[in-house]
Design an enzyme around this catalytic site. Structure first.
Site, short mmCIF file in Angstrom:
data_model
loop_
_atom_site.label_atom_id
_atom_site.label_comp_id
_atom_site.label_asym_id
_atom_site.label_seq_id
_atom_site.Cartn_x
_atom_site.Cartn_y
_atom_site.Cartn_z
N ALA A 145 21.48 0.47 -9.09
CA ALA A 145 22.73 0.98 -9.64
C ALA A 145 23.26 0.06 -10.72
O ALA A 145 24.31 0.32 -11.30
CB ALA A 145 23.76 1.14 -8.53
N LEU A 147 24.01 -3.13 -10.03
CA LEU A 147 24.85 -4.13 -9.36
C LEU A 147 24.02 -5.30 -8.87
O LEU A 147 24.48 -6.13 -8.10
CB LEU A 147 25.65 -3.48 -8.22
CG LEU A 147 26.60 -2.36 -8.69
CD1 LEU A 147 27.26 -1.67 -7.50
CD2 LEU A 147 27.67 -2.90 -9.63
N GLU A 185 11.56 -13.22 -10.96
CA GLU A 185 11.69 -11.82 -11.40
C GLU A 185 10.86 -11.57 -12.67
O GLU A 185 10.20 -10.54 -12.80
CB GLU A 185 13.16 -11.47 -11.62
CG GLU A 185 13.39 -9.99 -11.87
CD GLU A 185 14.69 -9.44 -11.29
OE1 GLU A 185 15.37 -10.12 -10.50
OE2 GLU A 185 15.02 -8.30 -11.64
N ASP A 197 22.26 -12.47 -13.73
CA ASP A 197 22.34 -11.94 -12.37
C ASP A 197 22.15 -13.05 -11.33
O ASP A 197 22.88 -13.15 -10.35
CB ASP A 197 21.28 -10.86 -12.14
CG ASP A 197 21.44 -9.70 -13.10
OD1 ASP A 197 22.43 -9.70 -13.87
OD2 ASP A 197 20.59 -8.79 -13.09
P1 ADP Z 1 19.23 -3.63 -9.33
O1 ADP Z 1 18.97 -5.10 -9.30
O2 ADP Z 1 20.07 -3.21 -10.46
O3 ADP Z 1 19.77 -3.11 -8.03
P2 ADP Z 1 16.39 -3.59 -9.67
O4 ADP Z 1 15.44 -2.53 -10.05
O5 ADP Z 1 16.45 -4.82 -10.48
O6 ADP Z 1 17.83 -2.91 -9.56
O7 ADP Z 1 16.09 -4.08 -8.18
C1 ADP Z 1 15.94 -3.14 -7.13
C2 ADP Z 1 14.74 -3.52 -6.30
O8 ADP Z 1 15.05 -4.69 -5.51
C3 ADP Z 1 14.36 -2.47 -5.28
O9 ADP Z 1 13.50 -1.52 -5.85
C4 ADP Z 1 13.65 -3.31 -4.22
O10 ADP Z 1 12.32 -3.59 -4.60
C5 ADP Z 1 14.42 -4.61 -4.25
N1 ADP Z 1 15.49 -4.58 -3.22
C6 ADP Z 1 16.81 -4.57 -3.43
N2 ADP Z 1 17.50 -4.50 -2.25
C7 ADP Z 1 16.58 -4.47 -1.27
C8 ADP Z 1 16.62 -4.38 0.15
N3 ADP Z 1 17.79 -4.30 0.81
N4 ADP Z 1 15.46 -4.37 0.83
C9 ADP Z 1 14.28 -4.44 0.17
N5 ADP Z 1 14.17 -4.50 -1.15
C10 ADP Z 1 15.29 -4.51 -1.89
MG MG Z 2 17.98 -6.20 -10.81
#
Ligand code: ADP
Ligand code: MG
Length: 420
Positions: A145, A147, A185, A197
């Site tokens: 999202a 965030l 990352e 971030d």
């Molecule tokens: P954002 O950081 O904006 O939320 P990103 O694409 O950078 O979006 O990161 C999202 C990814 O981080 C997910 O696809 C997953 O791989 C990982 N992730 C985030 N939260 C969780 C969680 N609670 N459990 C497992 N993986 C997570």
């Molecule tokens: Mg991210």
């Protein structure tokens, strides 16, 4: 809050920690040794300035990753990590002595593996010195999202690994840890992101935003003073997913570099100069000569840096001048307009969301936040106007787009920590 638009009711951190400890106990047959936590973030102002050497001004939010941790099971292979996320409900196993990329179905664990790898790369913590771990994690940071659920996951992981190694959280160099998590990352997960971030998730302060100079990496916490003024920070998710790997982001980076190269030539500055190094007057001096697209991109970045510093100035003097609150709102609005017209990273749904907010009573300011092409808006709203805000914005957005906006009311919280 109003019907529909409300995101699932927030349980307190205490309740979440207790439930996580319980689930860990049920799964692994013993209690976790500790819980690490790290917040997501919302950027108040300073968008797409980070890769131009400029300023960002994010807030760590009371949406967090919680990670329950214990050492390895007796008799486990040395270095073995067993990890499960409530989100995915499938255990993944890897070894700290041999950090490899995860199979596709366990891709999310690359954020965890990557942090162990990057801490080793940076000489901060040799993962091979750890005997292993059992980890169960849970998060209320919405994923994808904008965030920053990913940075929260990384910082929670880093703090957990140091705690396992017996290094007290208070003694850590958090800026270096944030940089290692960015490397995780970029270099392990393979996502091209700036430093904002991880920095805010590691270094956030309660009731404050963090001014980060993304070139020098100097930073300082700036009190928001929202509570005294009855103001709340609200994010509204447009439900248009932000598309990370589209060419948009890389293209903007290239256009900014093109503009900086041109300006460096004209004004006799070093070749590796960034947009940060030029004033608006200098940019206006090449109008009509620099191609229109890189010109507009540069105008966004240069004016956005100025708006960010102006916002900091207003907050640091505690809204002392009568016009400060309205100037603050105007800066947020101008930031959005600059992203819409000059940087061209907004989508019609997000433009609609900020317009609905601007027309709503009790809204100090609103703008898109995050990388763009979808994602969230950030809004500063009077507490007494929150119910009407969420109801009206949700309803009108629904009427025009058929989409369900999601509302999140945030407090600014401290960065990552260990809960014993
Ligand atoms: P954002 O950081 O904006 O939320 P990103 O694409 O950078 O979006 O990161 C999202 C990814 O981080 C997910 O696809 C997953 O791989 C990982 N992730 C985030 N939260 C969780 C969680 N609670 N459990 C497992 N993986 C997570
Ligand atoms: Mg991210």
């Amino acid at each position: 809050m109003g019907q529909g638009g409300e995101a699932p009711a927030q349980t307190t951190q205490e309740t979440r920690v207790a439930a996580l400890r319980q689930a860990f106990q049920e799964r692994f047959g013993e209690a976790p040794r500790f819980v690490s936590r790290a917040p997501g973030r919302v950027n108040l102002i300073g968008e797409h300035t980070d890769y131009n050497g400029g300023f960002v001004f994010p807030v760590a939010i009371n949406r967090t990753v919680l990670m329950a941790v214990a050492g390895p099971e007796a008799g486990a292979t040395p270095g073995e990590v067993r990890i499960i996320s409530k989100e995915y409900d499938r255990e993944s196993v890897f070894n700290l002595n041999n950090l490899e990329k995860a199979p596709e179905a366990e891709r999310w664990t690359n954020y965890v593996r990557g942090v162990a790898w990057a801490l080793g790369q940076r000489g901060l913590l040799d993962p091979a010195t750890l005997s292993g771990a059992r980890i169960m994690l849970e998060s209320d940071v919405p994923q994808g999202a904008g965030l920053s659920s990913s940075a929260a996951l990384e910082i929670a992981t880093a703090l957990a690994l140091f705690q396992l190694a017996g290094t007290p959280a208070a003694s850590l160099n958090r800026a270096k840890i944030a940089l290692a998590c960015q490397l995780a990352e970029n270099g392990f997960v393979g996502a091209n992101t700036g430093i904002m971030d991880q920095f805010i998730s590691a270094l956030g302060q309660p009731d404050s935003a963090l001014l980060i100079d993304t070139r020098s990496l100097e930073y300082r916490a700036v009190p928001l003073g929202f509570a005294d003024r009855g103001l709340k920070l609200v994010a509204v998710n447009s439900a248009v997913p932000h598309r990370h790997d589209t060419g948009g982001y890389n293209q903007r980076r290239a256009e900014c570099e093109e503009a900086a190269r041109y300006l460096a030539q004209v004004y006799g500055k070093p070749e590796n100069s960034q947009l940060r190094d030029f004033t608006l007057e200098q940019l206006l001096g090449v109008q009509g000569k620099l191609a229109p697209t890189p010109f507009k991109r540069a105008r966004h970045v240069i004016t956005e840096d100025a708006r960010t510093l102006k916002t900091v100035e207003i907050l640091e003097r505690g809204f002392a001048h009568e016009s400060d609150l309205s100037t603050f709102g105007r800066l947020l609005r101008e930031s959005h307009e600059s992203m819409r017209l000059d940087f061209e990273i907004t989508v019609p749904e997000v433009d609609l969301l900020v317009e609905l907010a601007w027309n709503q009573p009790g809204v100090v300011g609103a703008r898109m936040t995050g990388g763009g092409f979808g994602g969230c808006t950030v809004n500063v709203v009077e507490e007494k106007a929150l119910d009407a805000f969420s109801e009206q914005v949700w309803q009108k957005y629904r009427q025009e787009t058929g989409l369900d906006a999601r509302m999140y009311i945030f407090d600014a919280v401290e960065g990552g920590s260990i809960l014993e």
